[in-house]
Scaffold this active site. Structure first.
Site, short mmCIF file in Angstrom:
data_model
loop_
_atom_site.label_atom_id
_atom_site.label_comp_id
_atom_site.label_asym_id
_atom_site.label_seq_id
_atom_site.Cartn_x
_atom_site.Cartn_y
_atom_site.Cartn_z
N LYS A 94 66.42 97.22 -115.67
CA LYS A 94 66.66 97.05 -114.24
C LYS A 94 65.57 97.79 -113.48
CE LYS A 94 70.07 94.99 -111.93
NZ LYS A 94 70.87 93.83 -112.30
N GLY A 191 85.08 86.94 -101.44
CA GLY A 191 83.64 86.72 -101.33
C GLY A 191 83.28 85.27 -101.57
N GLY A 193 80.50 83.75 -101.25
CA GLY A 193 79.04 83.76 -101.19
C GLY A 193 78.45 82.77 -102.16
N ASN A 194 77.30 83.12 -102.72
CA ASN A 194 76.61 82.19 -103.63
C ASN A 194 77.49 81.81 -104.80
OD1 ASN A 194 74.16 82.20 -102.17
ND2 ASN A 194 73.64 84.18 -103.07
N VAL A 195 78.10 82.80 -105.45
CA VAL A 195 78.96 82.51 -106.60
C VAL A 195 80.33 82.02 -106.14
CG1 VAL A 195 80.07 83.47 -108.66
CG2 VAL A 195 77.78 84.26 -108.00
P1 NAD Z 1 76.69 86.99 -102.03
O1 NAD Z 1 76.09 88.11 -101.26
O2 NAD Z 1 76.10 85.62 -101.93
O3 NAD Z 1 78.25 86.86 -101.70
C1 NAD Z 1 79.07 87.97 -101.49
C2 NAD Z 1 80.12 87.55 -100.46
O4 NAD Z 1 81.07 88.60 -100.34
C3 NAD Z 1 79.53 87.32 -99.05
O5 NAD Z 1 79.97 86.07 -98.55
C4 NAD Z 1 80.08 88.49 -98.24
O6 NAD Z 1 80.27 88.15 -96.87
C5 NAD Z 1 81.39 88.75 -98.97
N1 NAD Z 1 81.93 90.08 -98.77
C6 NAD Z 1 81.27 91.25 -98.68
N2 NAD Z 1 82.14 92.26 -98.47
C7 NAD Z 1 83.37 91.70 -98.44
C8 NAD Z 1 84.67 92.22 -98.28
N3 NAD Z 1 84.90 93.53 -98.10
N4 NAD Z 1 85.72 91.37 -98.31
C9 NAD Z 1 85.53 90.04 -98.49
N5 NAD Z 1 84.30 89.49 -98.65
C10 NAD Z 1 83.24 90.31 -98.63
O7 NAD Z 1 76.66 87.51 -103.57
P2 NAD Z 1 76.75 86.63 -104.87
O8 NAD Z 1 75.38 86.35 -105.38
O9 NAD Z 1 77.72 85.52 -104.68
O10 NAD Z 1 77.37 87.70 -105.90
C11 NAD Z 1 78.72 88.09 -105.78
C12 NAD Z 1 79.04 89.18 -106.81
O11 NAD Z 1 78.80 88.69 -108.13
C13 NAD Z 1 78.18 90.45 -106.68
O12 NAD Z 1 78.94 91.56 -107.09
C14 NAD Z 1 77.07 90.22 -107.69
O13 NAD Z 1 76.52 91.45 -108.15
C15 NAD Z 1 77.85 89.53 -108.78
N6 NAD Z 1 77.01 88.69 -109.66
C16 NAD Z 1 76.32 87.66 -109.12
C17 NAD Z 1 75.55 86.86 -109.95
C18 NAD Z 1 74.77 85.69 -109.39
O14 NAD Z 1 74.33 84.86 -110.18
N7 NAD Z 1 74.61 85.58 -108.08
C19 NAD Z 1 75.49 87.11 -111.33
C20 NAD Z 1 76.25 88.17 -111.85
C21 NAD Z 1 77.00 88.96 -111.00
#
Ligand code: NAD
Length: 361
Positions: A94, A191, A193-195
């Site tokens: 990392k 959340g 978000g992307n995932v």
């Molecule tokens: P993202 O930033 O696209 O989405 C996160 C979402 O959570 C956002 O929509 C945000 O508004 C929401 N959020 C933040 N605080 C909040 C709260 N207190 N209550 C409710 N919603 C809240 O992130 P992502 O890429 O979707 O990743 C999500 C999680 O998965 C992270 O912990 C990331 O480390 C983990 N992760 C992601 C990937 C990946 O491929 N993107 C891979 C492994 C792990």
């Protein structure tokens, strides 16, 4: 409200840098300071037994240099364990860039970081992470080939992370209910978000009733329109009455305040570091809540990036991602046989792969 909404896990804090390195079994720790670009960066390579270390680059403000070092070490270790159980030929690493306190030249910063990555000769492969973007990685890619995930290669890990979480939920449902069919179950996602959005789409197709929570009301609106998802206030997420609680936002959702208020059978989501302390795995186990260890169920993105580097086909990537289900079934079986938390069993399995034996903490 949960007492901890953070991405960090509380652990005993060692006294010296070499204590930290030895306690975490970190193989290499590199530092770079470049005055012209304001780069202050750390690359932690945890273990390269299975292949070059692969892990994202964060760029965030840290309260201290020590906090940045701790973050790099902890995250690199997590990547080693994740890669081992995802059965991809990567080690764990990392990078952390301490976000400059003053206005900075983004291109100069990321090119200086790219040179740092290049100096390690491929032992560490970088990628996008919190606080960095594909555009930042485009600049890194100008000076090093040791990169996965930029606008040039098109490796967006999030949809595949969501697919892996779906596979993991099916394994958990099979263990808990004797049936991997999710149809008719209620899943609460934190959340969108992307995932989270990709996951909601997959679950909607499975016939799941969705409860969704996000601090962004526009995302809740989109989920309601697309999937008839019902909104949950952020502070109500952990206490949602549901079959599966799916943290897909930030870490630390399972903590001493939220644990007594949980009303779910299964916890299965993409967020990193869902347990705010290691002992919460045992407490979930005692409550009869089945926890899918975060670094196992969220490995779909790593699988995408790792196999993408090797130009694997889409169907190979999808097949490998569905393998998360089998890995979790094995973890759940061992956990049941040994009456131990799945989080402990996952660590033991990863350590058996990395060191030939489980480590004594
Ligand atoms: P993202 O930033 O696209 O989405 C996160 C979402 O959570 C956002 O929509 C945000 O508004 C929401 N959020 C933040 N605080 C909040 C709260 N207190 N209550 C409710 N919603 C809240 O992130 P992502 O890429 O979707 O990743 C999500 C999680 O998965 C992270 O912990 C990331 O480390 C983990 N992760 C992601 C990937 C990946 O491929 N993107 C891979 C492994 C792990």
């Amino acid at each position: 409200m949960p007492d901890v909404i953070t991405d960090s896990v509380s652990e005993a804090v060692p006294q010296t840098l070499f204590d930290k390195i030895q306690q975490s079994h970190i193989g290499e720790l590199h530092f770079k300071s470049d005055t012209d670009s304001q780069l202050k960066a750390i690359i932690a390579i945890h273990n390269t037994k299975l292949g070059p270390a692969l892990g994202g680059c964060r760029c965030i403000a840290y309260p201290s240099d020590n906090a940045a070092i701790d973050d790099a070490i902890r995250l690199a270790k997590g990547m080693s364990y994740k890669a081992a159980l995802a059965k991809v030929p990567q080690g764990g690493g990392k990078a952390v860039i301490i976000k400059p306190a003053h206005p900075f030249d983004r291109i100069a910063l990321y090119r200086a970081f790219g040179k740092f990555v290049n100096e390690l000769g491929g032992r560490y492969i970088t990628a996008v992470d919190s606080g960095t973007s594909l555009e930042d990685m485009d600049e890194v890619g100008q000076v090093t080939p040791h990169l996965s995930g930029s606008n040039n290669d098109g490796f967006d890990p999030s949809p595949n992370t969501a697919l892996g979480v779906l596979a993991g939920m099916k394994a958990a449902a099979l263990q808990r209910y004797g049936n991997s069919d999710l149809h008719g179950l209620t899943v609460a996602i934190q959340g969108i978000g992307n995932v989270g959005f990709s996951l909601a789409s997959l679950l909607h197709k499975e016939g799941v009733r969705l409860l969704v929570s996000d601090i962004d009301s526009e995302k809740l609106h989109q989920a309601r329109i697309a999937f008839q998802a019902e909104p949950l206030a952020p502070e109500q997420f952990h206490a949602a009455h549901c079959h599966i609680l799916s943290p897909c936002g930030l870490g630390g959702v399972i903590n001493s305040l939220t644990l007594p208020e949980l009303h779910c059978d299964i916890i299965a989501g993409s967020a990193n570091n869902q347990l705010s302390a290691v002992e919460h795995g045992q407490q979930l186990h005692e409550k009869g809540i089945l926890y899918a260890p975060d670094y196992v169920i969220n490995a779909g993105g790593l699988i995408q990036v790792s196999l993408g580097l090797k130009r694997a086909s889409h169907s190979d990537i999808v097949q490998k991602t569905w393998g998360i289900s089998e890995t979790l079934q094995e973890i759940f079986k061992r956990a049941k046989d040994q009456n131990a938390p799945p989080s402990t069993i996952a660590d033991q399995l990863a350590e058996e792969i990395l060191y030939g034996t489980a480590l004594q903490e």
